[in-house]
Design a protein around this motif. Sequence first.
Motif, short mmCIF file in Angstrom:
data_model
loop_
_atom_site.label_atom_id
_atom_site.label_comp_id
_atom_site.label_asym_id
_atom_site.label_seq_id
_atom_site.Cartn_x
_atom_site.Cartn_y
_atom_site.Cartn_z
N PHE A 167 0.85 -1.20 0.00
CA PHE A 167 0.00 0.00 0.00
C PHE A 167 0.89 1.24 0.00
CE2 PHE A 167 -2.55 -3.33 1.91
CZ PHE A 167 -3.78 -3.17 1.30
N ILE A 168 0.65 2.14 -0.95
CA ILE A 168 1.42 3.38 -1.04
C ILE A 168 0.45 4.55 -1.20
CG2 ILE A 168 3.18 4.68 -2.29
CD1 ILE A 168 4.34 2.03 -3.24
N GLU A 169 0.63 5.59 -0.38
CA GLU A 169 -0.29 6.72 -0.40
C GLU A 169 0.37 8.04 -0.75
OE1 GLU A 169 -1.99 6.57 3.52
OE2 GLU A 169 -3.61 5.23 2.87
N LYS A 170 1.68 8.08 -0.87
CA LYS A 170 2.34 9.35 -1.18
C LYS A 170 3.69 9.10 -1.84
CE LYS A 170 4.18 9.71 3.53
NZ LYS A 170 4.25 10.55 4.75
N SER A 171 4.24 10.16 -2.39
CA SER A 171 5.55 10.09 -3.03
C SER A 171 6.25 11.42 -2.87
CB SER A 171 5.39 9.75 -4.52
OG SER A 171 6.66 9.81 -5.17
N ASN A 172 7.58 11.39 -2.85
CA ASN A 172 8.34 12.65 -2.81
C ASN A 172 8.82 13.06 -4.20
OD1 ASN A 172 10.32 10.76 -3.26
ND2 ASN A 172 11.57 11.29 -1.48
N LYS A 173 8.37 12.30 -5.22
CA LYS A 173 8.69 12.65 -6.60
C LYS A 173 7.42 13.19 -7.26
CE LYS A 173 11.94 8.76 -7.18
NZ LYS A 173 11.48 7.74 -6.23
N TYR A 174 7.62 14.04 -8.27
CA TYR A 174 6.50 14.64 -9.00
C TYR A 174 6.79 14.67 -10.49
CZ TYR A 174 4.71 16.01 -4.46
OH TYR A 174 4.23 15.96 -3.18
N VAL A 175 5.74 14.74 -11.28
CA VAL A 175 5.89 14.79 -12.73
C VAL A 175 4.90 15.81 -13.30
CG1 VAL A 175 4.26 12.90 -13.15
CG2 VAL A 175 6.04 13.40 -14.84
N ILE A 176 5.34 16.51 -14.32
CA ILE A 176 4.45 17.43 -15.03
C ILE A 176 3.63 16.62 -16.04
CG2 ILE A 176 4.33 19.41 -16.60
CD1 ILE A 176 7.08 20.28 -15.38
N VAL A 177 2.32 16.75 -15.97
CA VAL A 177 1.43 16.04 -16.89
C VAL A 177 0.83 17.08 -17.85
CG1 VAL A 177 -0.63 14.59 -17.08
CG2 VAL A 177 0.95 14.27 -15.16
N THR A 178 1.31 17.07 -19.08
CA THR A 178 0.96 18.12 -20.03
C THR A 178 -0.30 17.82 -20.84
OG1 THR A 178 2.44 17.08 -21.64
CG2 THR A 178 3.35 18.88 -20.32
N GLN A 179 -0.79 16.59 -20.76
CA GLN A 179 -1.97 16.21 -21.55
C GLN A 179 -2.86 15.29 -20.73
OE1 GLN A 179 0.72 14.69 -24.59
NE2 GLN A 179 -0.36 15.89 -26.14
N ASN A 180 -4.16 15.28 -21.05
CA ASN A 180 -5.10 14.32 -20.47
C ASN A 180 -5.27 13.10 -21.35
OD1 ASN A 180 -5.72 15.93 -18.20
ND2 ASN A 180 -7.16 17.13 -19.41
N LYS A 181 -4.89 13.24 -22.61
CA LYS A 181 -4.97 12.13 -23.56
C LYS A 181 -3.92 12.33 -24.64
CE LYS A 181 -8.71 14.42 -26.10
NZ LYS A 181 -10.11 14.33 -26.56
#
Length: 200
Positions: A49-63
């Motif tokens: 079970f994982i609920e968080k992360s200290n890494k992030y990513v830019i999501v430029t599109q929904n599809k």
Amino acid sequence: QGIKHDCSKIMELKHINNNMYINGLKENIDIEPKYVYPLLKSSDLKNNFIEKSNKYVIVTQNKVKQDTSYISYESPKLWNYLIDNKEKFDARKSSIYKNAPDFSIFGIGDYSFSKYKVAISGFYKNPNFVVLSSNDKPIMLDDTCYFIGFEKEKDAIITMVLLNSDIVQNFLTSVAFLDKKRPYTKDILMRIDLPKILSE
């Protein structure tokens, strides 16, 4: 499969505070958080079970293939950051980025924004399935991971338990090529018949 962007030094971030992040070039950047999501990679999928992360990513599109110019007026500071690094995106070698909108990503769709996910690393010899959940934004995965999305936590937990059962584990290790760098692929995972497992 998770997100493919081939521009990790620009797209993958660590959060400092408020709207401040640091990228892979060790640059401090001030951008709006609207299109920044928590990120997990294969090496992070260790617990059930994982609920968080200290890494992030830019999501430029929904599809896939979605025009990205909307970012310019919804998150202008993020757009300027992307424009400042456009040459790095344009230098990506994969043919999938040709004739695609600026700053395109792949492995993105409605499924990517599921509140709960059951995920597996494609790299580990032991096929361990993990439940991901978040009270904030959905956790994204990189393209070394595979997952199924759910809207209900109970469904995700039941699926994780089924996939970690002896019958599935024995099946996967018998059909995977464990000497390969990526033993578990989409094709192998798609051979799992969840209703049949449940009935047994």
